[in-house]
Design an enzyme around this catalytic site. Sequence first.
Site, mmCIF file in Angstrom:
data_model
loop_
_atom_site.group_PDB
_atom_site.id
_atom_site.type_symbol
_atom_site.label_atom_id
_atom_site.label_comp_id
_atom_site.label_asym_id
_atom_site.label_seq_id
_atom_site.Cartn_x
_atom_site.Cartn_y
_atom_site.Cartn_z
ATOM 1 N N GLY A 1 4.988 -6.814 25.375
ATOM 2 C CA GLY A 1 5.765 -7.849 24.695
ATOM 3 C C GLY A 1 4.853 -8.815 23.974
ATOM 4 N N ASN B 1 -2.812 -9.865 17.490
ATOM 5 C CA ASN B 1 -2.658 -9.054 18.699
ATOM 6 C C ASN B 1 -3.843 -9.387 19.600
ATOM 7 O OD1 ASN B 1 -4.865 -7.505 17.841
ATOM 8 N ND2 ASN B 1 -3.554 -5.953 16.889
ATOM 9 N N ALA C 1 3.062 -0.341 11.755
ATOM 10 C CA ALA C 1 4.013 -1.350 11.263
ATOM 11 C C ALA C 1 4.868 -1.985 12.360
ATOM 12 C CB ALA C 1 4.907 -0.813 10.138
ATOM 13 N N ALA C 2 4.601 -1.650 13.629
ATOM 14 C CA ALA C 2 5.357 -2.329 14.703
ATOM 15 C C ALA C 2 5.044 -3.829 14.653
ATOM 16 C CB ALA C 2 5.002 -1.742 16.061
ATOM 17 N N GLY C 3 3.781 -4.162 14.415
ATOM 18 C CA GLY C 3 3.405 -5.580 14.299
ATOM 19 C C GLY C 3 4.053 -6.237 13.085
ATOM 20 N N ASP C 4 4.200 -5.473 12.010
ATOM 21 C CA ASP C 4 4.849 -6.031 10.809
ATOM 22 C C ASP C 4 6.340 -6.244 11.049
ATOM 23 O OD1 ASP C 4 2.408 -5.930 9.481
ATOM 24 O OD2 ASP C 4 2.758 -3.866 8.838
ATOM 25 N N ASN D 1 5.540 -4.498 4.190
ATOM 26 C CA ASN D 1 6.253 -4.123 5.425
ATOM 27 C C ASN D 1 6.998 -5.327 6.007
ATOM 28 O OD1 ASN D 1 5.059 -1.616 5.175
ATOM 29 N ND2 ASN D 1 3.546 -1.939 6.791
ATOM 30 N N ASN E 1 0.842 -1.207 0.000
ATOM 31 C CA ASN E 1 0.000 0.000 0.000
ATOM 32 C C ASN E 1 0.868 1.243 0.000
ATOM 33 O OD1 ASN E 1 -2.462 -1.398 0.366
ATOM 34 N ND2 ASN E 1 -2.282 -1.322 2.594
HETATM 35 O O1 RIB Z 1 0.404 -2.765 9.508
HETATM 36 C C1 RIB Z 1 0.551 -1.453 9.029
HETATM 37 C C2 RIB Z 1 0.030 -1.373 7.634
HETATM 38 O O2 RIB Z 1 -1.352 -1.612 7.637
HETATM 39 C C3 RIB Z 1 0.192 -0.009 6.997
HETATM 40 O O3 RIB Z 1 1.418 0.152 6.348
HETATM 41 C C4 RIB Z 1 -1.002 0.077 6.082
HETATM 42 O O4 RIB Z 1 -0.676 0.054 4.735
HETATM 43 C C5 RIB Z 1 -1.895 -1.081 6.466
HETATM 44 O O5 RIB Z 1 -1.861 -2.062 5.544
#
Ligand code: RIB
Length: 307
Positions: free
Chosen positions: A218, A182, A241-244, A41, A9
């Site tokens: 955590g 999560n 994007a912390a989860g990514d 990501n 995205n």
């Molecule tokens: O997890 C974050 C992402 O969720 C963002 O970069 C956004 O594009 C959505 O897909």
Amino acid sequence: MIAVLGSANMDLVTEVARIPRPGETVAGHSLRYYPGGKGANQAVAAARLGAAVAFFGKVGRDPFGDRLIEGLRSDGIDVSAVAHVEEPPTGTASIWVERSGENAIACVPGANGAVDVAYAARVFDRIAAADVLLLQLEIPLATIAFVLERLPRERPIVILDPAPAQDLSGLPLDRVDILTPNQTELSLLTGIDGLEPAARRLLSLGVRGVVCKAGDQGAYWIGEITTHVPTIAVRVVDSTAAGDAFNGALGCAVTERPILEAIRFANAAGALAATRHGAQPSLPRRADVDRLLASAAESTGSPRGED
Ligand code: RIB
């Protein structure tokens, strides 16, 4: 090699003092364009941590699509299988980020919605040859089901990020090695409040292990037994994007070290991503993660950051 089948995205990010309530207008401070999408990501996160990564997905034949692919390529990711489509356009995400670092996101799937079974069938052999496969839910579920049903049992290790949360009853969950919801997703997916019973329900459906991502707490590993893996406290500026970052890092580490060590490494990557703005610009490199883990180990007096 890590294969990522998923979304890309362009993120349109507005910084706000606080996320507006329904019907409310608030002043935004800035509008920025950042490369994002959960799939892309996670691919970037894994590549910056040193993995060989191939990304599979679709973008529009438009300037956003070109920018996203250029970004992936500059991180050394193999984008040779990415398809450019005339219609629909590249996926976008409208994101509000509060000063506290909290966010709210609305995605328009665009080309990600066209990552269909026919595309998955074309790239399947390359995906099946990976050591680790990272999946999320920003492409059609039917495509994910098609891939999971056909993968060999023993390889690749499949890590599915069930985000955005949706009904997983159509997926062969017994081909998922690690599911990484999560806490909100965990209760949405199962209709059960309480981390342990909700995660055990997913295990009863065939998932081999659950990692519940719990932000500044955590993560929890729910396998045969449940283990809390604390993270390292950081100053959060943007949790996008912390989860990514966590999933990309987990994908990297799961073949390198035992699961609890892999989760500790992923916690550190997720924490670092939250200290910087944007999705892909925030994703850390391996040296940053190693440094954070080493500094945590020093301050606790533990050789490897254990509590
Ligand atoms: O997890 C974050 C992402 O969720 C963002 O970069 C956004 O594009 C959505 O897909």
